[in-house]
Design a protein around this motif. Structure first.
Motif, PDB file in Angstrom:
ATOM      1  N   PRO A 139       0.829  -1.204   0.000  1.00  0.00           N
ATOM      2  CA  PRO A 139       0.000   0.000   0.000  1.00  0.00           C
ATOM      3  C   PRO A 139       0.868   1.262   0.000  1.00  0.00           C
ATOM      4  O   PRO A 139       1.982   1.270   0.542  1.00  0.00           O
ATOM      5  CB  PRO A 139      -0.791  -0.110   1.304  1.00  0.00           C
ATOM      6  CG  PRO A 139      -0.627  -1.525   1.767  1.00  0.00           C
ATOM      7  CD  PRO A 139       0.681  -1.983   1.232  1.00  0.00           C
ATOM      8  N   ILE A 140       0.341   2.324  -0.587  1.00  0.00           N
ATOM      9  CA  ILE A 140       1.055   3.597  -0.594  1.00  0.00           C
ATOM     10  C   ILE A 140       1.344   4.060   0.829  1.00  0.00           C
ATOM     11  O   ILE A 140       2.427   4.583   1.123  1.00  0.00           O
ATOM     12  CB  ILE A 140       0.238   4.656  -1.360  1.00  0.00           C
ATOM     13  CG1 ILE A 140       0.213   4.312  -2.851  1.00  0.00           C
ATOM     14  CG2 ILE A 140       0.805   6.062  -1.150  1.00  0.00           C
ATOM     15  CD1 ILE A 140      -0.659   5.217  -3.684  1.00  0.00           C
ATOM     16  N   GLU A 141       0.405   3.826   1.748  1.00  0.00           N
ATOM     17  CA  GLU A 141       0.587   4.274   3.135  1.00  0.00           C
ATOM     18  C   GLU A 141       1.796   3.602   3.782  1.00  0.00           C
ATOM     19  O   GLU A 141       2.493   4.206   4.606  1.00  0.00           O
ATOM     20  CB  GLU A 141      -0.675   3.976   3.955  1.00  0.00           C
ATOM     21  CG  GLU A 141      -1.895   4.795   3.572  1.00  0.00           C
ATOM     22  CD  GLU A 141      -2.515   4.346   2.249  1.00  0.00           C
ATOM     23  OE1 GLU A 141      -2.208   3.205   1.804  1.00  0.00           O
ATOM     24  OE2 GLU A 141      -3.281   5.127   1.664  1.00  0.00           O
ATOM     25  N   THR A 142       2.047   2.344   3.429  1.00  0.00           N
ATOM     26  CA  THR A 142       3.200   1.642   3.999  1.00  0.00           C
ATOM     27  C   THR A 142       4.503   2.268   3.513  1.00  0.00           C
ATOM     28  O   THR A 142       5.448   2.465   4.291  1.00  0.00           O
ATOM     29  CB  THR A 142       3.157   0.149   3.611  1.00  0.00           C
ATOM     30  OG1 THR A 142       2.010  -0.456   4.187  1.00  0.00           O
ATOM     31  CG2 THR A 142       4.404  -0.581   4.095  1.00  0.00           C
ATOM     32  N   VAL A 143       4.568   2.604   2.231  1.00  0.00           N
ATOM     33  CA  VAL A 143       5.779   3.226   1.682  1.00  0.00           C
ATOM     34  C   VAL A 143       6.001   4.596   2.316  1.00  0.00           C
ATOM     35  O   VAL A 143       7.122   4.941   2.712  1.00  0.00           O
ATOM     36  CB  VAL A 143       5.683   3.343   0.151  1.00  0.00           C
ATOM     37  CG1 VAL A 143       6.879   4.107  -0.415  1.00  0.00           C
ATOM     38  CG2 VAL A 143       5.597   1.961  -0.481  1.00  0.00           C
ATOM     39  N   ARG A 144       4.941   5.384   2.423  1.00  0.00           N
ATOM     40  CA  ARG A 144       5.082   6.706   3.030  1.00  0.00           C
ATOM     41  C   ARG A 144       5.533   6.601   4.481  1.00  0.00           C
ATOM     42  O   ARG A 144       6.348   7.401   4.958  1.00  0.00           O
ATOM     43  CB  ARG A 144       3.753   7.453   2.953  1.00  0.00           C
ATOM     44  CG  ARG A 144       3.364   7.877   1.541  1.00  0.00           C
ATOM     45  CD  ARG A 144       1.992   8.519   1.519  1.00  0.00           C
ATOM     46  NE  ARG A 144       1.603   8.967   0.179  1.00  0.00           N
ATOM     47  CZ  ARG A 144       0.412   9.439  -0.132  1.00  0.00           C
ATOM     48  NH1 ARG A 144      -0.534   9.523   0.809  1.00  0.00           N
ATOM     49  NH2 ARG A 144       0.143   9.829  -1.369  1.00  0.00           N
ATOM     50  N   SER A 145       5.019   5.627   5.195  1.00  0.00           N
ATOM     51  CA  SER A 145       5.413   5.435   6.593  1.00  0.00           C
ATOM     52  C   SER A 145       6.881   5.047   6.709  1.00  0.00           C
ATOM     53  O   SER A 145       7.582   5.500   7.620  1.00  0.00           O
ATOM     54  CB  SER A 145       4.536   4.365   7.237  1.00  0.00           C
ATOM     55  OG  SER A 145       4.947   4.082   8.552  1.00  0.00           O
ATOM     56  N   ALA A 146       7.355   4.232   5.770  1.00  0.00           N
ATOM     57  CA  ALA A 146       8.745   3.759   5.818  1.00  0.00           C
ATOM     58  C   ALA A 146       9.732   4.837   5.400  1.00  0.00           C
ATOM     59  O   ALA A 146      10.912   4.781   5.781  1.00  0.00           O
ATOM     60  CB  ALA A 146       8.911   2.535   4.923  1.00  0.00           C
ATOM     61  N   ALA A 147       9.283   5.807   4.608  1.00  0.00           N
ATOM     62  CA  ALA A 147      10.194   6.784   4.007  1.00  0.00           C
ATOM     63  C   ALA A 147      11.042   7.516   5.034  1.00  0.00           C
ATOM     64  O   ALA A 147      12.205   7.836   4.769  1.00  0.00           O
ATOM     65  CB  ALA A 147       9.399   7.787   3.172  1.00  0.00           C
ATOM     66  N   THR A 148      10.494   7.792   6.208  1.00  0.00           N
ATOM     67  CA  THR A 148      11.231   8.535   7.233  1.00  0.00           C
ATOM     68  C   THR A 148      11.847   7.623   8.289  1.00  0.00           C
ATOM     69  O   THR A 148      12.448   8.124   9.243  1.00  0.00           O
ATOM     70  CB  THR A 148      10.290   9.540   7.930  1.00  0.00           C
ATOM     71  OG1 THR A 148       9.185   8.836   8.505  1.00  0.00           O
ATOM     72  CG2 THR A 148       9.769  10.564   6.922  1.00  0.00           C
ATOM     73  N   ARG A 149      11.703   6.299   8.109  1.00  0.00           N
ATOM     74  CA  ARG A 149      12.165   5.371   9.153  1.00  0.00           C
ATOM     75  C   ARG A 149      13.060   4.263   8.586  1.00  0.00           C
ATOM     76  O   ARG A 149      13.209   3.206   9.186  1.00  0.00           O
ATOM     77  CB  ARG A 149      10.967   4.734   9.859  1.00  0.00           C
ATOM     78  CG  ARG A 149       9.992   5.736  10.451  1.00  0.00           C
ATOM     79  CD  ARG A 149       8.832   5.062  11.183  1.00  0.00           C
ATOM     80  NE  ARG A 149       9.302   4.337  12.351  1.00  0.00           N
ATOM     81  CZ  ARG A 149       9.335   3.018  12.450  1.00  0.00           C
ATOM     82  NH1 ARG A 149       8.934   2.260  11.432  1.00  0.00           N
ATOM     83  NH2 ARG A 149       9.771   2.436  13.548  1.00  0.00           N
TER      84      ARG A 149
END
Length: 313
Positions: A139-149
């Motif tokens: 999901p896009i939300e998973t990628v966005r969440s990972a981007a800063t972590r």
């Protein structure tokens, strides 16, 4: 990887336009600015197609800025994921509400449906793997969440080294080998993202990438004389029995493969460096602490002594 443009071969007045045209034709809409250093202005672009929905782009040169704002998103917001590694120099990256300074060896993750801003100054280079979202099945939300972590993932260093090495040994012809490289790369990147985002899929992804992670660990530690199954298993939080079961896919016993890989590395060094480096030094570099043992293994494997091999080159 294939060089698609080297502006250093063009007249100075044509370099910016040529680079701008290439970026506009091959990547997603963005505002691209190219910088100069001490009067120099040049950029080399290389591309490697790993298969449908996955490719790598490398840019080396005198500075580059890539901005994707709301206007560019309205033009096109393809569902793509970019995972870049800084090869030389440094860059700044703003994405998903976080500002980062990207140093050599560090990763940056970009969701193509969100605004982002990357820039580098001075002479430097980076390589970016670009995936269609359907290749990662996340999901896009998973990628966005990972981007800063990203750095919270236990796979961070492994994936960074993997991307940096991709394509450096030359292109791979279409066929089974390229398919396997694409599959392994996709699995590693998916596992990096799910572990960084603490996504429930991470357990399955870590299991699916266990073999390539073990293989990469072994290859990176060939020079360690203490490398053994217990150390490898401990590094991956598995039992030695499980390690042997996973490694059985390679079709050769683990200890035998390690010896063979060390000998191949030593043979290549002896051929490349000739008599400029003592044989004992080369042997130690590849994990052999006993020169006599190394010489015996070398002769058994290649039918020639290390000294004769060295002198012949």
């Amino acid at each position: 990887m294939v060089v698609v443009l080297d502006t250093g071969l063009l007249p100075v007045g044509e370099r910016i336009e040529a680079a701008q045209d290439l970026l506009a034709d091959n990547e997603i809409p963005s505002i691209n600015r190219l910088g100069s250093v001490a009067g120099q202005l040049w950029h080399r672009f290389t591309v490697w197609d790993l298969g449908e929905g996955v490719h790598a782009t490398q840019v080396v040169g005198t500075g580059l800025s890539v901005l994707r704002g709301d206007k560019q998103l309205r033009v096109a917001a393809p569902e793509r994921v970019g995972l870049g590694v800084q090869l030389t120099g440094s860059g700044t990256f703003s994405h998903c509400g976080a500002d980062q300074v990207i140093e050599v060896g560090e990763l940056s993750l970009t969701d193509g449906t969100s605004v982002s801003d990357y820039s580098s100054s001075g002479i430097g280079g980076s390589k970016v793997l670009i995936f269609d979202y359907d290749q990662l099945a996340l999901p896009i939300e998973t990628v966005r969440s990972a981007a800063t972590r990203l750095k919270s993932s236990p796979l961070y260093g492994l994936v960074s080294a993997h991307i940096a090495a991709l394509g450096e040994e030359g292109d791979i012809e279409p066929g089974p080998a390229r398919i396997m490289v694409k599959s392994a790369t996709t699995q590693l990147v998916r596992a990096l993202i799910t572990t960084a985002a603490a996504d429930p899929r991470q357990r399955g992804d870590l299991h699916d990438t266990l073999y390539p992670r073990i293989a990469a660990y072994v290859e990176q530690h060939l020079g360690d004389p203490g490398l053994n199954p217990e150390q490898i298993a401990r590094a991956h939080n598995i039992s030695v029995r499980h390690l042997y079961n996973v490694w059985s896919a390679r079709g050769i016993p683990l200890s035998q493969w390690i010896i063979g890989a060390r000998l191949e590395g030593a043979r290549a060094d002896l051929a490349r460096q000739g008599r400029t480096v003592p044989i004992a030094v080369v042997a130690r570099r590849w994990g052999f602490t006993n020169p006599a043992h190394f010489s015996r293994r070398f002769r058994d494997a290649y039918g020639i002594s290390p000294r004769d091999w060295q002198q012949s080159h």
